[in-house]
Scaffold this active site. Structure first.
Site, PDB file in Angstrom:
ATOM      1  N   ASP A 119      19.787 -65.984  -1.596  1.00 37.63           N
ATOM      2  CA  ASP A 119      19.373 -67.502  -0.920  1.00 37.63           C
ATOM      3  C   ASP A 119      19.367 -68.409  -1.869  1.00 37.63           C
ATOM      4  O   ASP A 119      18.875 -68.895  -2.706  1.00 37.63           O
ATOM      5  CB  ASP A 119      17.584 -67.146  -0.935  1.00 37.63           C
ATOM      6  CG  ASP A 119      17.200 -67.731   0.283  1.00 37.63           C
ATOM      7  OD1 ASP A 119      18.265 -67.635   1.694  1.00 37.63           O
ATOM      8  OD2 ASP A 119      16.377 -68.970   0.233  1.00 37.63           O
TER       9      ASP A 119
ATOM     10  N   GLU B  30      24.457 -67.254  -1.245  1.00 31.25           N
ATOM     11  CA  GLU B  30      24.105 -67.091  -0.150  1.00 31.25           C
ATOM     12  C   GLU B  30      24.947 -68.290  -0.351  1.00 31.25           C
ATOM     13  O   GLU B  30      24.159 -69.791  -0.018  1.00 31.25           O
ATOM     14  CB  GLU B  30      23.123 -67.345   0.931  1.00 31.25           C
ATOM     15  CG  GLU B  30      22.668 -67.766   1.989  1.00 31.25           C
ATOM     16  CD  GLU B  30      21.890 -68.723   2.322  1.00 31.25           C
ATOM     17  OE1 GLU B  30      20.997 -68.858   3.763  1.00 31.25           O
ATOM     18  OE2 GLU B  30      21.234 -69.119   1.242  1.00 31.25           O
TER      19      GLU B  30
END
Length: 426
Positions: free
Chosen positions: A171, A200
């Protein structure tokens, strides 16, 4: 680019699941019960959004965001036990698929295990209290990677989970030092040599916003040093703007073409029409035939195609991250693209998609003609993004060809193909 990134990742399809909202039960067992259907879509990699316990302090909504993690080394009891998780991963492996889990290493919940045991590993505001640098993420506090002890803890945690899973989706990876990810990759390889690393990556506008505030924000070119795959947020804003009528198709296609030359030879982009942070594709693209063409073009592009649970059925509602909001795994408005996605996933296995050269251009009625060339071999895709009937020029000899999507004959005559608004791959 990571030196040992395999180009074969370009042949694989990833399917994203938020366990809480995937079923009414909202647990690992319910996902496990649906694995045959997931496999039948052509799925190669199952990506599970965060599986860890969620903090209670400053919680958003009734259940909290899965990205406000309280303990990296435990599973969310809402989903089941650690044994239930292991059973799910083993079942995924038995079906011939891989499993990756979300890694949220930029921040934790304010009441996390680490905030209590190692408050010195966190970012602190001028008054000495915990905080986060972004501001509107009110349910989390940022970690501080200037602490070497934090590096050791986080990498040991990754090695623990790597005993079970095949990789990690990291993330907001650009907000964590690349040097950390580089070391983590090397150490995790001692446990899982073929570990898949998905970053990400973030939109250009967010990168410049963060950098303008003196916050670490790495570019795709930087994070590719440690990662195998990154999101295609370098082009998604132009895609969304085109769908909304705010930009031309050329702006989006120009970005897709540039990916072929601005990244290393073994780059792998994760191509998506939607994910848990973005508007559902069917909401942006209401017409079913247009949606089929966008989906086919996404698969044809050089990289790894990505499907968010419910996308195959034309889901238009984006599930909440903070409350129970079960998705409907059934056709919406009669849309069922499961067969199309399976066909596209099968086509993607051809080795021309592994290391061919990609190019695309706009033709009449916003129909895209794309090619992948490998030596004297060629794949040609025709995608009617406006679902219009058009006669388009293609780089093929005259003759009868087969559309690999539906098996129908396609005639090339005087360098032209009659496209009737449905996607074609030759």
């Amino acid at each position: 680019m990571a030196d040992n990134t395999s180009k074969n990742l370009r042949n694989l399809m990833m399917y994203q699941i938020f366990v809480r909202n995937y079923s009414e039960d909202g647990n690992f067992a319910a996902v496990q019960a649906d694995l045959d259907r997931i496999k039948a879509l052509g799925t190669d990699i199952v990506y599970l959004m965060p599986i860890h316990p969620i903090g209670t302090k400053n919680r958003k909504g009734s259940l909290g965001s899965p990205y406000a993690i309280s303990d990296y080394r435990a599973v969310n009891p809402e989903f089941g036990t650690l044994e239930d998780f292991k059973n799910l991963v083993n079942a995924i492996h038995e079906k011939g698929m891989k499993c990756i889990i979300d890694v949220v290493y930029n921040h934790t919940s304010p009441d996390s295990v680490l905030s209590k045991e190692h408050p010195e590993w966190f970012y602190h505001k001028e008054d000495g209290s915990f905080g986060n640098r972004v501001g509107d993420w009110s349910d989390i506090i940022d970690l501080d990677y200037s602490n070497e002890g934090l590096w050791d803890y986080q990498i040991e945690t990754l090695k623990y989970w790597a005993e079970m899973v095949d990789g990690f989706r990291c993330d907001v990876a650009p907000m964590v030092p690349v040097a950390f990810w580089d070391r983590a990759r090397k150490e995790v390889a001692t446990v899982r040599p073929d570990c898949i690393w998905l970053a990400e990556s973030i939109e250009y506008s967010f990168i410049t916003h963060l950098r303008g505030r003196g916050i670490t924000a790495h570019s795709d070119a930087e994070i590719f040093h440690a990662f195998d795959v990154s999101y295609d947020y370098d082009v998604y804003p132009d895609l969304a703007a085109y769908c909304k009528g705010e930009k031309s198709l050329d702006a989006y296609l120009g970005g897709v073409n540039r990916q072929e030359v601005i990244y290393p030879d073994n780059y792998v982009k994760l191509h998506f029409l939607e994910n848990h942070d973005q508007t559902r594709a069917h909401f942006l693209i209401p017409d079913e035939r247009e949606l089929r063409n966008y989906t086919a073009f996404m698969f044809f592009q050089k990289g790894m195609p990505f499907v968010y649970a419910g996308q195959e059925f034309g889901a238009s509602h984006l599930p909440s991250l903070f409350d129970k909001d079960t998705i409907a795994l059934k056709p919406e408005g009669g849309i069922d693209m499961s067969g199309l996605i399976k066909s596209l996933s099968d086509i993607k296995k051809n080795d021309i998609f592994t290391d061919g050269i990609f190019e695309c251009s706009r033709t009449m009625n916003d129909t895209v003609v794309a090619t992948i060339t490998k030596g004297d071999r060629k794949a040609v895709g025709i995608f009617a993004l406006a679902a219009a009937t058009s006669n388009v020029r293609v780089p093929l000899e005259d003759g009868i060809y087969r559309n690999l999507i539906d098996g129908k004959d396609i005639e090339v005559f005087r360098g032209g193909v009659q496209c009737y608004g449905e996607p074609i791959i030759i």
